[in-house]
Write a protein that holds these residues in place. Structure first.
Motif, short mmCIF file in Angstrom:
data_model
loop_
_atom_site.label_atom_id
_atom_site.label_comp_id
_atom_site.label_asym_id
_atom_site.label_seq_id
_atom_site.Cartn_x
_atom_site.Cartn_y
_atom_site.Cartn_z
N ALA A 1 -30.20 54.70 84.83
CA ALA A 1 -30.00 54.55 86.13
C ALA A 1 -29.17 55.72 86.75
O ALA A 1 -29.46 56.27 87.96
CB ALA A 1 -28.91 53.27 86.46
N VAL A 2 -28.24 56.37 85.86
CA VAL A 2 -27.77 57.81 86.58
C VAL A 2 -28.86 58.98 86.61
O VAL A 2 -28.78 59.57 87.25
CB VAL A 2 -26.61 57.98 85.44
N PHE A 3 -29.97 58.81 85.72
CA PHE A 3 -30.84 59.92 85.90
C PHE A 3 -31.23 59.85 87.24
O PHE A 3 -31.98 60.82 87.64
CB PHE A 3 -31.80 59.64 84.69
N THR A 4 -31.67 58.60 88.03
CA THR A 4 -32.33 58.54 89.06
C THR A 4 -31.34 59.56 90.23
O THR A 4 -31.96 59.91 91.06
CB THR A 4 -32.12 57.11 89.73
N GLU A 5 -29.87 59.34 90.12
CA GLU A 5 -28.81 60.11 90.81
C GLU A 5 -29.42 61.67 90.66
O GLU A 5 -29.26 62.22 91.65
CB GLU A 5 -27.82 59.91 90.43
N THR A 6 -29.43 61.99 89.49
CA THR A 6 -29.74 63.41 89.25
C THR A 6 -31.10 63.91 89.88
O THR A 6 -31.16 65.16 90.12
CB THR A 6 -29.60 64.04 87.79
N TRP A 7 -31.93 62.90 89.80
CA TRP A 7 -33.48 63.30 90.31
C TRP A 7 -33.20 63.53 92.10
O TRP A 7 -33.65 64.47 92.60
CB TRP A 7 -34.53 62.36 90.08
N THR A 8 -32.61 62.49 92.46
CA THR A 8 -32.11 62.47 94.08
C THR A 8 -31.47 63.62 94.42
O THR A 8 -31.57 64.38 95.65
CB THR A 8 -31.55 61.30 94.53
N ASN A 9 -30.24 63.94 93.67
CA ASN A 9 -29.32 65.13 94.00
C ASN A 9 -29.38 66.19 92.83
O ASN A 9 -28.87 66.21 91.93
CB ASN A 9 -28.02 64.47 94.01
N HIS A 10 -30.34 67.19 93.08
CA HIS A 10 -30.37 68.34 92.10
C HIS A 10 -29.26 69.12 91.83
O HIS A 10 -29.16 69.94 90.85
CB HIS A 10 -31.61 69.16 92.26
N ASN A 11 -28.15 68.96 93.04
CA ASN A 11 -27.10 69.75 93.00
C ASN A 11 -25.81 69.06 92.24
O ASN A 11 -24.69 69.66 92.00
CB ASN A 11 -26.52 70.20 94.25
N MET A 12 -26.16 67.75 91.68
CA MET A 12 -25.15 66.93 90.97
C MET A 12 -24.54 67.74 89.91
O MET A 12 -25.36 67.91 88.83
CB MET A 12 -25.70 65.56 90.79
N LYS A 13 -23.09 68.03 89.83
CA LYS A 13 -22.53 68.65 88.51
C LYS A 13 -22.08 67.78 87.37
O LYS A 13 -22.42 67.47 86.33
CB LYS A 13 -21.81 69.80 89.05
N ASN A 14 -20.99 66.95 87.90
CA ASN A 14 -20.40 66.01 87.40
C ASN A 14 -20.16 64.58 88.14
O ASN A 14 -19.93 64.81 89.16
CB ASN A 14 -18.94 66.88 86.88
#
Length: 300
Positions: A119-132
């Motif tokens: 599930a969290v991988f979907t967030e990194t896909w949506t927001n490429h600038n997510m760091k932590n």
């Protein structure tokens, strides 16, 4: 440019009572989905059911075998780094042979994933600038996953993020793991629905209609959730993404929740680090499919 339907990736989310299947094109968009009710049991009949349901899904969508990059399977379990075997599963009765059990009926490449990590991988896909960030999955069981420096952090033994079994109330309610007072016993979606046997949608509609008992249960739930969130913020000092089934309903309650969180956190008076998940439904199924998309796009 990509011919977006030249390849598709499939994701399956296995829970205690449902099987969810999604298909994504090369842009990461959902082009087909299906959710069926089926109680999990570690039997050949169950694995055959998943395989035949997937076959029907592929046929109805008109996909050809050479279009399919692979099938990711999200599970409420701890998965080895090789994505092929289970080493801990209490919610449903999985085993180290789970991949082979599915593979008997799924003739495509298969990988297994922990549902919260998917599930969290979907967030990194949506927001490429997510760091932590810490992804808190509020489904019928509590799960968690951390992003550190843009990468999912799995821990030394693939056990990070198991926030559902952090003690929240000393000597409190008994958790399915056998301990008392775990966060799971107070913050899982099932806490809202088990007493009435309603769906979460039905419960949240009652909250919206200001039903007295539902509002009372909801307020108590938000208070316990606020304690858990405050503990996470104090421990990790990063954004907290609220996902899972309950996360999909929290957008209209973020001000109330933020105020409760600040009551338990004396170090800051701003709860803007609290975020609502990008995918309100099927996040785990989408996440496992996107792993195949990422791998394929890297080869282009």
């Amino acid at each position: 440019s990509l011919i977006k339907n030249a390849r598709v990736a499939l994701g399956i989310d296995i829970t205690q009572n449902h099987v969810t299947i999604v298909a994504l094109d090369l842009t990461g968009s959902i082009i087909s989905s299906n959710r069926s009710r089926r109680h999990f049991e570690p039997t050949d009949d169950y694995y055959s059911y998943v395989g035949s349901t997937l076959d029907t899904f592929i046929l109805d969508a008109g996909f050809q075998p050479d279009q399919i990059l692979g099938v990711g399977i999200g599970l409420p379990a701890l998965v080895d780094a090789d994505k092929k075997s289970i080493f801990f599963s209490k919610i449903i009765n999985l085993s180290s042979t789970t991949l082979e059990d599915f593979a008997r009926y799924i003739p495509y490449p298969i990988e297994l994933y922990n549902d919260a990590n998917a599930a969290v991988f979907t967030e990194t896909w949506t927001n490429h600038n997510m760091k932590n960030a810490f992804y808190l999955m509020l489904s019928n069981n509590i799960g968690g996953s951390m992003i550190i420096n843009g990468t999912i952090y799995s821990g030394d033994a693939q056990r990070s993020g198991e926030i559902g079994h952090v003690p929240l109330v000393p000597n409190g309610k008994k958790c399915y793991c056998g301990k008392q007072g775990c966060a799971d016993a107070y913050c899982a979606a099932s806490v809202l629905t088990d007493d009435t046997k309603e769906t979460l949608e039905q419960f949240m509609k009652k909250v919206e209609e200001q039903d007295g008992q539902a509002v009372k249960v909801w307020k108590e739930y938000l208070n316990n959730l606020a304690i858990l969130i405050s503990n996470l913020r104090m421990a990790y000092d990063m954004d907290i993404i609220l996902g899972g089934e309950v996360g999909g309903y929290l957008a209209d309650h973020m001000i109330t929740l933020g105020k409760k969180v600040m009551e338990y956190n004396g170090f800051e008076h701003d709860a803007r680090y609290l975020k609502v998940c990008s995918y309100k439904r099927e996040a785990s199924a989408v996440g496992v499919a996107k792993h195949y998309l990422q791998a394929f796009i890297k080869t282009l």
